[in-house]
Design a protein around this motif. Structure first.
Motif, PDB file in Angstrom:
ATOM      1  N   LEU A  12      19.513  61.693 -50.384  1.00 37.63           N
ATOM      2  CA  LEU A  12      19.032  61.606 -48.913  1.00 37.63           C
ATOM      3  C   LEU A  12      19.127  63.104 -48.416  1.00 37.63           C
ATOM      4  O   LEU A  12      18.155  63.808 -47.728  1.00 37.63           O
ATOM      5  N   ALA A  16      15.829  65.459 -47.709  1.00 33.56           N
ATOM      6  CA  ALA A  16      15.542  65.064 -46.304  1.00 33.56           C
ATOM      7  C   ALA A  16      14.537  66.315 -45.618  1.00 33.56           C
ATOM      8  O   ALA A  16      14.706  67.136 -46.028  1.00 33.56           O
ATOM      9  N   SER A  25       3.802  59.681 -37.573  1.00 27.46           N
ATOM     10  CA  SER A  25       3.385  59.056 -38.787  1.00 27.46           C
ATOM     11  C   SER A  25       1.795  58.741 -38.270  1.00 27.46           C
ATOM     12  O   SER A  25       1.520  58.782 -37.119  1.00 27.46           O
ATOM     13  N   ALA A  35       7.650  58.299 -35.229  1.00 29.02           N
ATOM     14  CA  ALA A  35       9.026  58.129 -36.144  1.00 29.02           C
ATOM     15  C   ALA A  35       9.858  59.692 -35.977  1.00 29.02           C
ATOM     16  O   ALA A  35       9.317  60.749 -35.959  1.00 29.02           O
ATOM     17  N   SER A  38      14.544  63.210 -39.680  1.00 26.14           N
ATOM     18  CA  SER A  38      16.041  63.077 -40.191  1.00 26.14           C
ATOM     19  C   SER A  38      16.427  64.304 -40.302  1.00 26.14           C
ATOM     20  O   SER A  38      15.668  65.269 -40.338  1.00 26.14           O
ATOM     21  N   GLN A 117       9.584  57.556 -44.998  1.00 29.10           N
ATOM     22  CA  GLN A 117      11.158  57.755 -44.733  1.00 29.10           C
ATOM     23  C   GLN A 117      11.655  59.131 -45.634  1.00 29.10           C
ATOM     24  O   GLN A 117      10.602  59.685 -46.235  1.00 29.10           O
ATOM     25  N   THR A 118      12.690  59.527 -45.440  1.00 25.37           N
ATOM     26  CA  THR A 118      12.952  60.500 -46.081  1.00 25.37           C
ATOM     27  C   THR A 118      14.180  60.234 -47.386  1.00 25.37           C
ATOM     28  O   THR A 118      14.662  61.227 -48.044  1.00 25.37           O
ATOM     29  N   VAL A 126       7.811  61.659 -50.485  1.00 22.49           N
ATOM     30  CA  VAL A 126       7.331  61.819 -48.960  1.00 22.49           C
ATOM     31  C   VAL A 126       6.315  63.257 -49.038  1.00 22.49           C
ATOM     32  O   VAL A 126       6.454  63.941 -49.825  1.00 22.49           O
ATOM     33  N   ASP A 140       1.494  57.509 -44.343  1.00 19.57           N
ATOM     34  CA  ASP A 140       2.426  56.319 -44.526  1.00 19.57           C
ATOM     35  C   ASP A 140       2.477  55.397 -45.802  1.00 19.57           C
ATOM     36  O   ASP A 140       3.326  54.519 -46.098  1.00 19.57           O
TER      37      ASP A 140
END
Length: 219
Positions: A12, A16, A25, A35, A38, A117-118, A126, A140
């Motif tokens: 993570l 990230a 997104s 979203a 992070s 997500q990251t 990603v 997405d």
């Protein structure tokens, strides 16, 4: 902390997004809540160069596709990822961050599922982009396929229905970091405390056998 949980936490942190870039997104454009980004990460757009990205929004480039290996001493874990941070002439960006493992080093091929997500793990990637003067956008869903031949990388990004969204290719560079104790040079940085086992320093000269092995795999 359990070994598996530690690896997930380190992935993570390694993959990230930068915290100063808000992420929206594709779903947000359809009315879904945006979203939030992070914190952490260091994948900044690279200068333009030999690696090229062609998308339906335009062309981007960077010096190279980057293979990054982070060796940890305790526990003995190797975190690996492939990243590309490209720019367009008008200042737009296109990026991906993809976690890989030892299987990729041997096969030189990987297919990953795109996630917004990251928190990455092998088999996940990603992909995000930003048009000039626009907001950062994250894909997405879909897949990214990557193949390396020698030190040349190429791949494509497809949407869930199979349409090609982007293609990329260019030279692959190898970056490697290790615990300071693995380097014998007098100028090598040292951890701030004996318990700070996550400190790593670049092995740019490939002085360690671990980093030499990674570089040799992509010649």
């Amino acid at each position: 902390m359990r070994h598996g949980a530690l690896v997930a936490a380190l992935l993570l942190g390694a993959c990230a997004k930068p915290k100063d870039e808000p992420m929206v997104s594709r779903g947000a454009l359809k009315g879904a809540p945006a979203a939030s980004a992070s914190s952490g990460g260091s994948e900044r757009p690279q200068p333009r160069g030999a690696a090229t990205v062609r998308t339906d929004k335009g062309m981007y480039s960077a010096p190279a596709v980057r293979f990054i290996a982070d060796f940890l001493g305790e526990p003995p874990v190797t975190l690996m990822r492939v990243a590309l941070s490209a720019q367009s002439e008008d200042g737009g960006t296109w990026r991906f961050r993809m976690a890989v493992d030892e299987k990729f080093v041997k096969s030189k091929h990987a297919t990953a599922r795109i996630i917004p997500q990251t928190a990455l793990g092998p088999g996940r990637v990603v992909v995000d982009y930003q048009l000039a003067q626009g907001l950062p956008m994250a894909m997405d869903e879909g897949t990214l396929e990557l193949t390396v031949t020698g030190n040349h990388a190429r791949g494509e990004v497809r949407t869930k229905d199979g349409r090609v969204r982007a293609t990329f290719e260019g030279p692959l560079t190898v970056e490697c970091t290790v615990p300071p104790a693995w380097l014998s040079g007098a100028n090598a940085p040292v951890p701030s405390s004996p318990d700070d086992g996550t400190v790593r320093v670049p092995d740019e000269a490939l002085a360690t056998p671990q980093c030499r092995s990674m570089a040799d795999a992509f010649r």
